[in-house]
Each structure stands twice: as C-alpha cells, then as structure tokens.
Design a protein around this motif. Structure first.
Motif, PDB file in Angstrom:
ATOM      1  N   LYS A  17      13.141   4.953   1.485  1.00  0.00           N
ATOM      2  CA  LYS A  17      11.995   4.894   2.387  1.00  0.00           C
ATOM      3  C   LYS A  17      11.139   6.139   2.253  1.00  0.00           C
ATOM      4  CE  LYS A  17      12.138   2.311   6.629  1.00  0.00           C
ATOM      5  NZ  LYS A  17      12.661   2.211   7.981  1.00  0.00           N
ATOM      6  N   LEU A  62       4.583   9.636   2.994  1.00  0.00           N
ATOM      7  CA  LEU A  62       5.733  10.065   2.216  1.00  0.00           C
ATOM      8  C   LEU A  62       6.408  11.280   2.834  1.00  0.00           C
ATOM      9  CD1 LEU A  62       4.288   9.914  -1.327  1.00  0.00           C
ATOM     10  CD2 LEU A  62       5.774   8.310  -0.199  1.00  0.00           C
ATOM     11  N   THR A  68       0.830  -1.198   0.000  1.00  0.00           N
ATOM     12  CA  THR A  68       0.000   0.000   0.000  1.00  0.00           C
ATOM     13  C   THR A  68       0.870   1.256   0.000  1.00  0.00           C
ATOM     14  OG1 THR A  68      -1.697  -1.207   1.181  1.00  0.00           O
ATOM     15  CG2 THR A  68      -1.837   1.180   1.253  1.00  0.00           C
ATOM     16  N   GLY A  69       1.926   1.220   0.804  1.00  0.00           N
ATOM     17  CA  GLY A  69       2.827   2.371   0.885  1.00  0.00           C
ATOM     18  C   GLY A  69       3.444   2.697  -0.458  1.00  0.00           C
ATOM     19  N   LYS A  70       3.904   1.683  -1.153  1.00  0.00           N
ATOM     20  CA  LYS A  70       4.538   1.907  -2.451  1.00  0.00           C
ATOM     21  C   LYS A  70       3.552   2.500  -3.442  1.00  0.00           C
ATOM     22  CE  LYS A  70       8.585  -0.843  -2.724  1.00  0.00           C
ATOM     23  NZ  LYS A  70       8.595  -2.176  -2.131  1.00  0.00           N
ATOM     24  N   LEU A 120      10.793   8.025  -0.134  1.00  0.00           N
ATOM     25  CA  LEU A 120      10.138   8.168  -1.433  1.00  0.00           C
ATOM     26  C   LEU A 120       9.115   7.087  -1.695  1.00  0.00           C
ATOM     27  CD1 LEU A 120      13.082   9.145  -3.762  1.00  0.00           C
ATOM     28  CD2 LEU A 120      11.428  10.598  -2.635  1.00  0.00           C
ATOM     29  N   SER A 121       9.162   5.979  -0.948  1.00  0.00           N
ATOM     30  CA  SER A 121       8.268   4.907  -1.358  1.00  0.00           C
ATOM     31  C   SER A 121       7.485   4.290  -0.213  1.00  0.00           C
ATOM     32  CB  SER A 121       9.052   3.828  -2.103  1.00  0.00           C
ATOM     33  OG  SER A 121       9.969   3.238  -1.246  1.00  0.00           O
ATOM     34  N   GLN A 122       7.531   4.900   0.947  1.00  0.00           N
ATOM     35  CA  GLN A 122       6.721   4.352   2.018  1.00  0.00           C
ATOM     36  C   GLN A 122       5.806   5.418   2.574  1.00  0.00           C
ATOM     37  OE1 GLN A 122       9.140   2.417   4.895  1.00  0.00           O
ATOM     38  NE2 GLN A 122       9.774   0.838   3.464  1.00  0.00           N
ATOM     39  N   TRP A 123       4.664   4.930   3.026  1.00  0.00           N
ATOM     40  CA  TRP A 123       3.664   5.857   3.481  1.00  0.00           C
ATOM     41  C   TRP A 123       3.828   6.116   4.963  1.00  0.00           C
ATOM     42  CZ3 TRP A 123      -0.905   6.753   6.173  1.00  0.00           C
ATOM     43  CH2 TRP A 123      -1.702   7.771   5.635  1.00  0.00           C
ATOM     44  N   MET A 153      13.866  11.556 -11.252  1.00  0.00           N
ATOM     45  CA  MET A 153      12.451  11.626 -10.900  1.00  0.00           C
ATOM     46  C   MET A 153      11.987  13.082 -10.875  1.00  0.00           C
ATOM     47  SD  MET A 153      11.612   9.061  -7.844  1.00  0.00           S
ATOM     48  CE  MET A 153      10.014   9.192  -7.122  1.00  0.00           C
ATOM     49  N   LEU A 175      10.958   1.951 -12.291  1.00  0.00           N
ATOM     50  CA  LEU A 175      10.269   1.003 -13.173  1.00  0.00           C
ATOM     51  C   LEU A 175       8.822   1.438 -13.408  1.00  0.00           C
ATOM     52  CD1 LEU A 175      11.060  -2.696 -12.260  1.00  0.00           C
ATOM     53  CD2 LEU A 175      11.278  -1.615 -14.475  1.00  0.00           C
ATOM     54  N   LYS A 198       1.787   9.688  -5.677  1.00  0.00           N
ATOM     55  CA  LYS A 198       2.261  11.031  -5.338  1.00  0.00           C
ATOM     56  C   LYS A 198       3.300  11.505  -6.376  1.00  0.00           C
ATOM     57  CE  LYS A 198       3.682  14.410  -2.527  1.00  0.00           C
ATOM     58  NZ  LYS A 198       2.901  15.610  -2.361  1.00  0.00           N
ATOM     59  N   PRO A 228       4.140  -0.555   9.844  1.00  0.00           N
ATOM     60  CA  PRO A 228       2.995   0.150   9.258  1.00  0.00           C
ATOM     61  C   PRO A 228       3.387   1.032   8.077  1.00  0.00           C
ATOM     62  CG  PRO A 228       3.559   1.032  11.419  1.00  0.00           C
ATOM     63  CD  PRO A 228       4.357  -0.207  11.242  1.00  0.00           C
ATOM     64  N   LYS A 229       4.691   1.298   7.944  1.00  0.00           N
ATOM     65  CA  LYS A 229       5.108   2.128   6.820  1.00  0.00           C
ATOM     66  C   LYS A 229       4.959   1.374   5.504  1.00  0.00           C
ATOM     67  CE  LYS A 229       8.410   5.113   9.114  1.00  0.00           C
ATOM     68  NZ  LYS A 229       9.711   4.890   9.734  1.00  0.00           N
ATOM     69  N   THR A 230       5.070   0.068   5.542  1.00  0.00           N
ATOM     70  CA  THR A 230       4.934  -0.682   4.296  1.00  0.00           C
ATOM     71  C   THR A 230       3.633  -1.463   4.226  1.00  0.00           C
ATOM     72  OG1 THR A 230       6.251  -2.393   5.308  1.00  0.00           O
ATOM     73  CG2 THR A 230       7.382  -0.980   3.757  1.00  0.00           C
ATOM     74  N   LEU A 232       0.850   4.297  -2.836  1.00  0.00           N
ATOM     75  CA  LEU A 232       0.532   5.688  -2.509  1.00  0.00           C
ATOM     76  C   LEU A 232       1.678   6.614  -2.919  1.00  0.00           C
ATOM     77  CD1 LEU A 232      -1.169   5.195   0.930  1.00  0.00           C
ATOM     78  CD2 LEU A 232      -2.248   5.822  -1.216  1.00  0.00           C
ATOM     79  N   SER A 233       2.920   6.147  -2.745  1.00  0.00           N
ATOM     80  CA  SER A 233       4.043   7.009  -3.088  1.00  0.00           C
ATOM     81  C   SER A 233       4.175   7.150  -4.593  1.00  0.00           C
ATOM     82  CB  SER A 233       5.326   6.458  -2.498  1.00  0.00           C
ATOM     83  OG  SER A 233       5.678   5.280  -3.151  1.00  0.00           O
ATOM     84  N   LYS A 234       3.855   6.091  -5.301  1.00  0.00           N
ATOM     85  CA  LYS A 234       3.919   6.152  -6.759  1.00  0.00           C
ATOM     86  C   LYS A 234       2.880   7.160  -7.259  1.00  0.00           C
ATOM     87  CE  LYS A 234       4.020   2.986 -10.698  1.00  0.00           C
ATOM     88  NZ  LYS A 234       5.233   3.441 -11.353  1.00  0.00           N
TER      89      LYS A 234
END
Lengths: 337, 551
Positions: free
Chosen positions: B230, B237, A75-77, B232-235, B403, B498, A83, A174-176, A79-81
């Motif tokens: 982290k 952000l 989920t984290g990835k 950049l890719s974990q919530w 990016m 990717l 963004k 929870p971050k990932t 959401l960041s994508k």
C-alpha cells in the motif's frame, strides 16, 4: 580431472547465462531507447476503463505509426510508479482519473505546455488556462444500488443515511480511486463533515477500488456504493446486472479526467500527437460507447438517459490545497485505524 | 597449478557476484531505513498506529496459523502413516492441492462462497445460517491454515513415517509408565519436526501477501506485507513507511530463518531403515480417518474451487444461480489470441521458462560449489549460505529492496523499469528450492559411478551426458517444475516490478478483481490451475518413465 572440467564448464555456462541475460536486458533497453529517439515508442500510463484505453491506443498506433507502450492502473498506482521512476523517468503521457492529482503535478511544474488543436472545443468547465491539463473526458460520481435489495431508488445523498442502508454501504477507497479522492475532497469543501459522520453512524465502510465496491453491490454483499463512478455502473447495467445508478439531485462531482505530457518526456512530438488524438472526434465518439462524458460535450448529461446532471462548480487550485486535510478528516471519521 | 588458481578465481568471482545480487539489495534496504531519516523520526514512525497494527496483525496471523496447521496436519499425518488410507498415493497428492492453488484465488473463492448472497446463500436461500463470524481474523487464520497445512503435513508425515515403534514397545516391555514414554521418547523425537514446521509455517505466513490482500482487505485486516504494498503503490505515497515496514518484516523473517538453521543442525535421530509403521486395520479407525480426510478435502479444496468455477461461468453476476445464466464466453475470450488475458498467459509462461532455466543453472552451480570437496570449507559455507538465504526474504521485501537497489544505487544501469529486475527477483526467490533439491541429489550421488567412468571413459562430455545428468534427472525435473509453477503464480513481485505494458497471469487476475472483469479473472484462474496440474503430471510421468528404464 574430469570433475574439475565439469564444474568449470558448468560455471562457464552459468556466467554466460547470467551475462547474456544482463546483456539481453541491457541491449533490449537500449534498443527501445534508440527507437524512442526517432519517436517510435510512446509510453502512456492510463487510469480508467482498460478496453477504452486499448481501443484508443490501437487507433492511435494505426493512425500515426507510432508504437505505444501502456501501463494500466488506478490513479494511485500510476502516481506511485511515477515516483519510483523519478531518477529514470519512463512515462511520456499520463491519463489520470483525478483532477486534483493532475493539478498537483501541475503545481510541481512537472508538465509540458502545449496548444492542442481542439482545446477550444472543450466544455468551459474542462478548460485549463495553462494548457497543460487536457480534460478529454469526464466521469460523474453518484449512488450505485442493488435493485434486488433496494425497492425505491435513492434520489439524493441524504437517502443513504436511512435505515434501509444500515451496515450495507461501501465507499471506494480514495487511496486507490482517483475519482473517489476528488469526490471526498470536493464534497467536504461544499458541505463539511457532518454527512460523513452520518454515514459512519449508518455503518458505512471504506471498500477497495471502484470495481471492487461495484462488485460488492453487484453480488449483493453490499446494498449501495456512496460516490461510485458512473461509467462503470452504467456498463454493468447495460450488461443486465440488477443494479441502478442515481445522479443525486442536490448535485454531484463531474470529475474531469486529465491527460498530460510530462516535462521529462523525450518524445514530445509523439506525445503532442497523442493529446491531439485524444481530443479528436474519433476518440470523443468512442468515449460515449464507454459511457464517459466527452470533454467536448456542450452540456453535461447522463450517459445512461441523457438527463442533465447537476454538477458542482470546482476551483481545482483550491481543491488541491484542501485535499490533504480533507482526506485526513475522511480517514479520521470513516477509517479503521 | 595456474589452471587450478584461475579456476578458484572464477569461483570466487561467482561468489562475489551472487553476494552482490542477493545481499546487496538487503543492505540497501536496511541502509535506507537507518540512514534515510533522522533517528528521532525513525522512533516516531516505529510507534505510529499503522506500523504497530500491521505488525500485531502479522504476528497474530502467524501464531494463529501455526495453531491451525498443527491442528489440521497432526491427525492427517497420523492417518497417512498409520491407517489403511496410507497406501493411496493419489490421496497423498490430493492433500497437497491446497498449496498449489494460488492463495489470492483461494481467498477469493472463500469470499464469493460465504459473503451475503454468496454461493452458499444462493443454494440455501431460506437457511438462517449466518457466516458473518467468518469475516473476521478467525476467518483469515482458517483460510491461511487450510492453504498452508500441506507443508506441515509433509514434514510431520516424514517424521512419523520414520518413527520407530520398537522404542515405545521396548519401553512398554520394560514397564515404563506412559507419561515417561511420552516425555522421554515420543516428544523428544517429534519435537524437532514440530519446531521446524512451526518456524516454516510462521515464515510463510509472515511473507504471505495474496490472502491478506484479498480476504484481509474485505475485513480491514492489514498486515506488514499489505502495508508495504500500500505504502508503495497507493496515493499519497509513503515510501519511508514502506521501507521501515519492510525492514521490520525482514528482521522478523531473518530471525525465524536463523532459528530454522539452528534446528536443522540438531543431530538427527537415526532411525532404523526399512521399518514400516504399523498400520491399524480396525474398520472403525479407517472409517473415522476417511471421514476426517473427506471433510478436510471438501472444505480446503471443494469450497474455493466450486466457488471460483461457478463465478467464471456466470453471465450476470447479480443474477447468480439461475437457469440460463451460464456462459462459456469468459473462457472463449481467453482463447482469442489478441485478448489481454491470452497475452498475460503467454508472457507468464515465457517468463517462467526463462526464469526456471536460469534458476536451474545457477542453483546447480551453487549446489556443486557447496558440496564439492575441492573448495575450501569456508567458501563452501558461503555458497550454502547464499543458496539458502533468499528463503528467509519475504517476496514483498525482496521486491522492495530490489526497487531501491536498482532505482537508486544502480540507477546508472537503467535496468529499473525493465523486465530484467523482475527476472532477477524471481530467480532469487526460487533459488533455495532448487539448491535444496540439487544438494540432496548431489550428496546422494554415488561416487563409484564417476570413478569407474573415469577409468573406462575418456570423454568428459560423455560422462556428463551419459552418467551425471541422467542420475541427477529427477532432481533437475523437480526443481524445474517447482520454480516454473512458483514463478507463474507469483503475485506481489509482479505487482511491484512489472514494467509498463506487461501483464502476467497473477497481475491480470488481481487487476480483474480491482478494476476489470472479475468473471474473466476467475476463468483465467481456473485455466492456470489446470495448467499447473498438467505440468505436474508431465514431470511425474517423465520421472516414472525414467525409474522404469533404470530398473
């Protein structure tokens, strides 16, 4: 001056290569946008068991003739994508493992409203009055433990604060992990922080994503996962791994996995078809094979043995408001920095 | 004359394009840091514990790895130049293997080997040995040192191979004291190679992502690279935090790079040619050397590989080492054409071919431009600079700056989110290696060939295909093989850039570790390493063949 010619021809070749590369990438991009125009390619970002999402996507492609591009991540990835692509949105449909994240997108008015076909068949707990979040499935969290290390199965959260589990507990980060994010938030909404402190005293550590913490228990590195996600553990149990899974008797979080259409979509028609497909009988039956709880289930029961699960009742709007503070507290108690 | 002018114009355009692509993103990154937030906020952010801890960890890891690689590589370089073992070329190649193993696979191998109930504990269940101490900063430094020592070894071995024994002998004959010999002869000669090696190891360690992302995470050892990824890719952000960490990492790396460039400018001590170092033939020395090299190989290659292959063959991972728990299904699954792992394999090698070819063409051009005497010196210098600058940029910073560059400044190109950004990143990353190989080859190029060809041969095509390309072939093949291998195992750029719907080998393995089936990830890892070796063998045999036809 042949030397000059050599350099000249080489540089011409390079410029050509560079140019054609850029052109190719460009035209490739255009080609797909052109295709997207006539609703041929749908982009879906999905969190969750990849084999399942592969199966769903294949079934959908076959049924509708629409091509689907997927991105699988936590989920984290996702959401960041989202963004990072803000200025040039790519995704049409999101499938997340965290209800709070879905509600967050909803409050930011990023979602499209749609009266999906089977939405009234959903379990009352999973219905969204605004018709934006389609909770086509759900997963519960609980305790995953290594049966070679733990002789008596834990029955409730409190069991994990005993000496048996000293320095051998892990919690999904929870971050990932979206489901862990929601669990940690909702648990604190129900019971406060005292349990977290007891866990810390018993040497619990934050691990990685769901699969990583499960792996740690499977390989014996840790004895138990606090708040591990059920379907992954059950799949491992069915494979014959020496682990067990408990739904705590005092109650736990059954977390809806919302699918949603982004407002920025250029392929609303195809996206709507996809949502309908997720709520269709075909997919709802497939969910059971991946040990997820179908969104249309009347009662919430364990995919392992059909025993009823005692689930927390959650007001997701309140949960969304409490989220940030509760995650901060969690990190203060259990974090490393 | 007009022809000449248009040609120079073309070269300048090429230089500008390169500068835009290479320096543009970096400028965008730094600009974003300085202008994106208020100065007070910047200072506040600089002093947050996350940034400070990861900076501290990065520096600690860098220094620790310098010590570690020095301790490993120094005796190794002596052994491979001064003892009987020096004659075995295969041993030389074997010693380079740890560097060819992708670091994240290597680190996973270590984890599975030493963790509680890991492979070691399964083989010796009753032993009371406890390896908890390994899961510490010391452990990660050890793993990094065992991964990076080949660089140090190569540099030191060259330095020692050139070391002229007669100098110390002369000193001995003239009755110079040992200390004076050491301070006046040995140390000054070895100082530059050591310094160069330390800078290189430090830069590599700073930029390393794979080991901290796998092993580092299990011990909560965050470094700058993992913090950036982290953020950049974990919530939730933290884009600004990531950008700031990226700028810090970039500044550190640039600093090391400048130091390295200065070191390279040091006048080289000219050694007399064709002087082989004296080989020590005493059997005790040979035995000790064999023991040292054997132990090192066992630890640096044995542990990770045994552990990975073991994991990839398990039916049930909780059952571990038991009879009947073996299966080849994870490998068979890779051979099914519709399996995601197979797709990742195809994607990766397709990408690697495209990138290596583009890399080779652009790299060759830069080398030609930076060596040809037909260009003004300033322009040549610019090309040289552009060709070596990407060496200083850590992968994760490059991905981050591209990016920003493509998603904000060049958003109108709509390239962000497509595969082209990844391709550009990978081409840039491995450009310096190609430029280095090609520049050396061009500098050694014997102009007599060309001059005689110009007299006897009129067709420039024939000159290119019959003379220039064959002579440059070894460098071309080497550069291609290197960038192919490097591209096919690159992790962090792939994770960040990717496009959706695409996986590569590295991202597949990483995801398998995070979300999927770890055994399958390990099987793919084994296959990848095997393919790497096959490519190296092929390119080596190609070169051997050519050497034979040459003579």
């Amino acid at each position: 001056m042949p030397n000059k010619k050599i350099v000249l021809s080489l540089s011409a070749l390079a410029v050509l290569a560079l140019g054609s590369g850029v052109y190719f990438a460009n035209s490739h991009g255009q080609a797909t946008t052109a295709k997207q125009g006539d609703t041929k390619t749908l982009t879906v970002y999905a969190a969750g068991p990849k084999p399942l999402s592969d199966k769903i996507v294949k079934g959908f492609e076959k049924k509708s003739g629409i091509k689907v591009k997927t991105f699988d991540g936590t989920t984290g990835k996702i959401l960041s994508k989202l963004k990072a692509e803000e200025s040039n949105p790519q995704a049409d449909v999101l499938v997340l493992a965290s209800m709070a994240a879905g509600v967050d997108l909803q409050t930011h008015k990023k979602l499209l409203t749609y009266d999906a076909k089977n939405v009234d068949q959903l379990n009352a707990q999973f219905k969204d009055s605004k018709h934006q979040l389609f909770n086509y499935s759900a997963s519960a969290v609980g305790i995953t433990y290594n049966t070679k290390e733990v002789k008596t199965a834990p029955t409730d959260w409190a069991d994990l604060t005993t000496e048996t589990y000293k320095n051998s507990l892990t919690i999904p980060d929870p971050k990932t992990s979206g489901s862990s994010l929601d669990f940690i938030n909702v648990y604190q909404m129900q019971h406060g922080q005292s349990y977290l402190k007891q866990l810390k005293q018993n040497g619990a550590e934050i691990g990685g994503a769901n699969k990583e913490v499960l792996d740690a228990v499977v390989t014996g590195q840790k004895k138990a996962v606090v708040g591990g996600v059920d379907y992954m553990s059950i799949a491992a149990i069915k494979k014959g791994e020496k682990i067990g899974f408990t739904y705590p008797k005092s109650g736990t979080l059954v977390n809806p996995r919302p699918a949603m259409i982004l407002k920025s979509t250029k392929h609303a028609a195809a996206a709507k078809q996809f949502i309908d497909y997720l709520l269709s009988d075909t997919v709802q039956k497939q969910l059971k094979k991946s040990y997820l709880i179908p969104g249309t289930a009347d009662k919430l029961t364990s995919p392992l043995n059909n025993a009823p699960i005692k689930s927390y009742t959650v007001n997701w709007n309140d949960a969304n408001k409490a989220l940030e503070a509760n995650i901060k507290k969690f990190n203060q108690v259990l974090g490393h920095d | 004359m007009t022809k000449h002018r248009s040609w120079t114009g073309l070269v300048i355009i090429f230089a500008l394009l390169l500068a835009l692509i290479i320096a543009g993103p970096l400028v965008a990154l730094i600009g974003q840091t300085l202008l994106g937030s208020h100065p007070a906020e910047l200072i506040h952010r600089l002093s947050t514990p996350t940034i400070l801890t990861s900076l501290g960890h990065s520096l600690m890891l860098g220094l620790g790895t310098i010590i570690g690689t020095t301790v490993i590589a120094t005796p190794l370089a002596f052994i491979m130049t001064r003892t009987k073992l020096a004659q075995y070329m295969w041993l030389h190649w074997l010693l380079l293997v740890p560097f060819m193993t992708p670091p994240y696979i290597n680190a996973m191998g270590w984890i599975y080997f030493f963790q509680p109930h890991g492979l070691l504990a399964q083989v010796f269940p009753s032993s009371s040995l406890n390896f908890k101490g390994l899961f510490s900063p010391f452990g990660i430094i050890l793993i990094m040192s065992l991964h990076l020592y080949p660089f140090a070894y190569l540099l030191l071995r060259n330095a020692l191979a050139q070391f002229n024994q007669r100098w110390t002998q002369a000193a001995f004959v003239h009755g110079v004291s040992r200390i004076r010999t050491l301070t006046r002869i040995t140390l000054p000669i070895l100082l530059v190679p050591y310094l160069a090696m330390w800078v290189l190891v430090f830069t590599k360690t700073l930029a390393e992502f794979g080991t901290p992302a796998t092993f580092g995470r299990t011990i909560h050892f965050e470094v700058l690279t993992t913090t950036i990824q982290k953020d950049l890719s974990q919530w939730p952000l933290d884009f600004k935090g990531g950008v700031l960490a990226g700028t810090i990492l970039l500044s550190l790396a640039l600093f090391a790079w400048v130091a390295q460039q200065l070191l390279l400018k040091q006048p080289k001590i000219q050694m007399a040619h064709n002087q082989h170092p004296v080989i020590n033939h005493r059997w005790t020395v040979t035995l000790a050397a064999t023991l040292i090299v054997g132990t090192l190989l066992l630890v640096a290659i044995g542990i990770p590989y045994v552990s990975i292959i073991f994991q990839s063959l398990l039916k049930q991972r909780s059952a571990g080492l038991t009879i009947g728990n073996w299966t080849a299904e994870h490998y068979l699954a890779l051979l099914r054409f519709d399996s995601p792992a197979f797709k990742a394999l195809v994607n990766t090698f397709g990408l690697a071919i495209v990138i290596s070819i583009a890399n080779l063409i652009i790299g060759t051009l830069i080398s030609v431009a930076s060596t040809t005497k037909r260009l003004p010196k300033s322009l040549r210098k610019i090309f040289h600079l552009l060709g070596s600058l990407p060496l200083a940029i850590p992968n994760v910073v490059l991905a981050l700056s591209l990016m920003i560059f493509f998603s904000q400044l060049l958003a109108f190109t709509k390239l962000y989110g497509t595969i082209s950004v990844l391709i550009i990143a990978d081409i840039m990353l491995f450009l310096p290696t190609t430029v280095q190989y090609m520049t050396t080859a061009l500098q050694e190029f014997n102009d007599n060939f060309l001059n005689s060809a110009r007299i006897f041969e009129t067709s420039p095509n024939r000159i290119i295909f019959k003379i220039i390309i064959p002579v440059l072939m070894p460098a071309l093949v080497n550069s291609f093989a290197m960038s192919f291998i490097a591209t096919s195992r690159e992790l962090v750029v792939a994770l960040l850039l990717l496009p959706s719907g695409m996986t590569t080998i590295s991202s597949f393995i990483y995801q398998a570790f995070e979300q999927g089936d770890a055994s399958q990830g390990m099987a793919l890892a084994v296959i990848t390493v095997m393919i790497t070796f096959i490519i190296l063998l092929i390119s080596n045999s190609l070169l051997d063949k050519q050497l034979k036809t040459d003579h």
